[in-house]
Write a protein that holds these residues in place. Structure first.
Motif, PDB file in Angstrom:
ATOM      1  N   MET A  44      -3.095  -2.253  -2.972  1.00  0.00           N
ATOM      2  CA  MET A  44      -2.835  -1.235  -2.824  1.00  0.00           C
ATOM      3  C   MET A  44      -3.574  -0.074  -2.957  1.00  0.00           C
ATOM      4  O   MET A  44      -4.525   0.555  -4.067  1.00  0.00           O
ATOM      5  CB  MET A  44      -1.417  -1.592  -4.182  1.00  0.00           C
ATOM      6  N   HIS A  45      -3.961   0.295  -1.208  1.00  0.00           N
ATOM      7  CA  HIS A  45      -5.558   0.963  -1.438  1.00  0.00           C
ATOM      8  C   HIS A  45      -4.986   2.444  -2.275  1.00  0.00           C
ATOM      9  O   HIS A  45      -3.778   2.769  -2.040  1.00  0.00           O
ATOM     10  CB  HIS A  45      -4.779   1.500   0.015  1.00  0.00           C
ATOM     11  N   THR A 157       1.708   6.630  -4.362  1.00  0.00           N
ATOM     12  CA  THR A 157       1.123   5.755  -3.865  1.00  0.00           C
ATOM     13  C   THR A 157       1.791   4.774  -3.881  1.00  0.00           C
ATOM     14  O   THR A 157       1.604   3.920  -2.831  1.00  0.00           O
ATOM     15  CB  THR A 157      -0.620   5.845  -4.956  1.00  0.00           C
ATOM     16  N   TRP A 161       2.662   2.369  -0.331  1.00  0.00           N
ATOM     17  CA  TRP A 161       1.971   1.376  -0.022  1.00  0.00           C
ATOM     18  C   TRP A 161       3.269   0.332   0.616  1.00  0.00           C
ATOM     19  O   TRP A 161       2.874  -0.221   1.542  1.00  0.00           O
ATOM     20  CB  TRP A 161       1.335   0.706  -1.936  1.00  0.00           C
ATOM     21  N   THR A 164       3.937   1.349   4.228  1.00  0.00           N
ATOM     22  CA  THR A 164       2.600   0.480   4.470  1.00  0.00           C
ATOM     23  C   THR A 164       3.105  -0.811   4.960  1.00  0.00           C
ATOM     24  O   THR A 164       3.112  -1.220   6.074  1.00  0.00           O
ATOM     25  CB  THR A 164       1.413   0.690   3.417  1.00  0.00           C
ATOM     26  N   GLU A 210      -3.203   0.233   4.914  1.00  0.00           N
ATOM     27  CA  GLU A 210      -3.245   1.872   5.232  1.00  0.00           C
ATOM     28  C   GLU A 210      -2.449   2.278   5.593  1.00  0.00           C
ATOM     29  O   GLU A 210      -2.208   1.622   7.069  1.00  0.00           O
ATOM     30  CB  GLU A 210      -5.083   2.285   5.395  1.00  0.00           C
TER      31      GLU A 210
END
Length: 597
Positions: A44-45, A157, A161, A164, A210
């Motif tokens: 989870m960038h 975020t 994710w 993504t 990402e």
């Protein structure tokens, strides 16, 4: 005796799991790709401007609008047009993920996201939290706004994710399967090695996990190539040519710059010297159809299907958020004549191709090997690589901001990866020797700080030693130990490599006499290359000693692996009562002949 529905359900589930495991064991190549996809999905960038720009467009679409006025402070990848802010990104990613975003919102996903954020904040090195010192120039010199916006980005975020997974991870898996299929058609048995190397040892490793559009757009473009390649094996088909054009057009909808691939592929479609006019028309019609979503968005947003927000990008936000425009005003959307210094930087700077991912050299060599029997395909691949390198050398920001390598070259990488199949077959030791440092660099970058900029790769080594690692799904569920949280990711990557080895035919490492000098040359290039390129951050700089340790570790790992494999190979050849034979250096023995076109 029937004990109820639950035992039957569990028994059915176990039976299906056993069947699935048997299928994966029978098809280790596909299992390798899927396992690598699982690894990508676990990470989870943290967010950056480009991802925020895509996400802002998602939120705008969810509200039925094109402007991102409400969210523009979280990104500098924005444009100011006729009194409104717009994302400078192609609309494809947002259009694809908006339904998923709406579903997440309807199902209370924001609550789960906040819970994940709370768990991440309990770790020793929270990665999503606001900066200790707010970069005021990005928030109109307003501290309160900066803290508030960064907090919003933090809470978004986990949701990004999830988006993504749909827009990057799954397309990346499909892209690698496509590379595997294509490479196996030229060098049977070596497609898995080529695909896994692409996925681990190039910047695809990072961008597959990402919220960027590079991988999915490259996937559409590569699918167009595969379709045209398949069409060349059959009687001419205008329908297949049109579908290839459609895929090339969809690539543009997801990433404007991928249109360069579509132009080169038109030439490949016309290699069949029959009915050029109708084939051109079919391809062009398909391309326009694929680009229609982008054209429709431009019409909706600006009243002109050919106007791109990219031309009005904000250069400096200032107090208004748009104090200075014209970020891409020079040349054609920021692209001018290729510059020698930019070309050298793309190769030799601290984040250059030859420094972080030297395996690209072997992919190019492999494509030249390919020209002997598949000239049309090899020339197409080389043309795509050359066009992108020239274009990137002329762009004002060659590396595209904070990235572990030149991200604008990603569309060319799947094509070049086909050359790795030839390289692994004919120069296996050299190829493996350069793949190992490439893979190590990309894995370490993925684990620590993939959005690296001028800090230099020494940051990766420092953060690795400090345990300052990217968060994973386990972090979101409350695992606070960083190494324990990333353990499944590391295990999945290793498993993917092992499965790829099993899926790859046996080859002799007789070229090891070339491999050792090649790896040593890479280490020297990594040490002196940034200085040659004029990069401020060089491995030899006193303040960047950690980068030197990282290069040394990659060098030792590569040479040690080659040495161990060579010793095992020689022992197998000299065993008692056994005739000389090849030891399966990369996998089980497999006989094959190369097809010709």
């Amino acid at each position: 005796m029937d004990h109820g529905p639950l035992p039957r359900t569990i028994a059915d589930l176990m039976r299906r799991l056993r069947t699935g495991m048997q299928t994966l064991r029978a098809r280790p190549g596909m299992a390798a790709v899927v396992t690598l996809g699982v690894a990508w999905g676990l990470v989870m960038h943290q967010m950056g401007w480009a991802q925020a720009a895509h996400f802002d467009q998602v939120q705008a679409f969810d509200k039925g609008q094109t402007q991102i006025d409400q969210w523009h402070w979280d990104t500098n990848d924005k444009a100011w047009v006729d009194g409104h802010f717009y994302s400078v990104k192609s609309p494809g990613m947002a259009a694809l993920t908006t339904p998923l975003y709406a579903a997440i919102q309807d199902l209370g996903g924001d609550k789960l996201a906040r819970a994940a954020v709370n768990n991440a904040e309990q770790t020793s090195h929270p990665k999503w939290t606001p900066d200790a010192v707010v970069p005021l120039e990005n928030y109109g010199y307003n501290v309160e706004r900066g803290v508030r916006v960064q907090r919003i980005v933090e809470e978004s975020t986990p949701i990004v994710w999830a988006l993504t997974l749909l827009a990057a991870v799954i397309p990346a898996i499909l892209l690698l399967l496509g590379v595997r299929w294509a490479a196996d058609r030229f060098v049977p048995g070596f497609g898995t090695a080529a695909a896994i190397t692409l996925g681990i040892a190039t910047v695809v490793m990072t961008f597959a996990a990402e919220f960027f559009s590079h991988v999915i757009s490259a996937g559409f473009a590569f699918a167009a190539f595969c379709l045209l390649m398949k069409e060349r094996e059959k009687p001419p088909s205008l329908g297949l040519v049109a579908v290839a054009g459609l895929l090339a057009g969809l690539a543009v909808t997801f990433e404007f710059q991928t249109g360069l691939v579509g132009i080169v592929l038109l030439g490949y479609a016309l290699v069949r010297r029959t009915d050029w006019l109708r084939r051109s028309a079919a391809y062009a019609a398909g391309t326009v159809a694929g680009a229609l979503p982008m054209l429709a968005f431009n019409t909706w947003a600006f009243g002109n299907p050919l106007k791109l927000a990219y031309g009005d990008a904000v250069a400096f936000p200032g107090t208004s958020g748009h104090d200075l425009l014209g970020l891409n005003s020079h040349g054609f959307f920021g692209i001018t004549a290729p510059r020698f210094d930019s070309a050298v930087s793309l190769l030799l700077a601290g984040r250059g191709l030859l420094v972080l991912t030297p395996i690209v050299v072997m992919s190019v060599i492999g494509v030249f090997m390919m020209r002997r029997q598949h000239r049309a395909e090899a020339n197409t691949i080389l043309a795509i690589a050359a066009v992108y390198f020239v274009y990137n050398s002329g762009y004002w920001l060659p590396f595209g901001g904070g990235t572990p390598g030149p991200r604008f070259l990603i569309p060319a990488l799947p094509f070049l990866a086909i050359g790795l199949a030839y390289a692994y077959k004919r120069l296996p030791a050299v190829t493996l020797g350069l793949a190992i440092p490439s893979g190590l660099m990309m894995v370490v970058g993925t684990l620590t700080y993939p959005l690296i900029g001028r800090q230099g790769i020494g940051t990766w080594a420092d953060w690795l030693m400090e345990g300052k690692l990217e968060h994973t799904v386990l972090t979101a569920f409350g695992v606070t130990n960083a190494w324990l949280a990333v353990a499944p990711f590391i295990a999945a990557v290793i498993t993917a490599v092992v499965l790829a080895v099993r899926a790859t035919p046996s080859v002799s490492l007789s070229d090891i006499r070339y491999a050792v000098p090649a790896v040593l040359t890479w280490a020297c290039v990594s040490a002196v290359g940034p200085g040659i390129a004029g990069d401020d951050i060089s491995v030899l700089n006193r303040g960047n000693i950690s980068a030197l340790w990282l290069v040394t570790a990659a060098l030792v790992l590569s040479l040690a692996t080659l040495s161990i494999m060579r010793v095992r190979e020689r022992r197998a050849q000299s065993g008692p009562d056994l005739p000389p034979a090849r030891e399966p250096a990369l996998g089980p023995e497999l006989a094959f002949d190369e097809p010709t076109s």
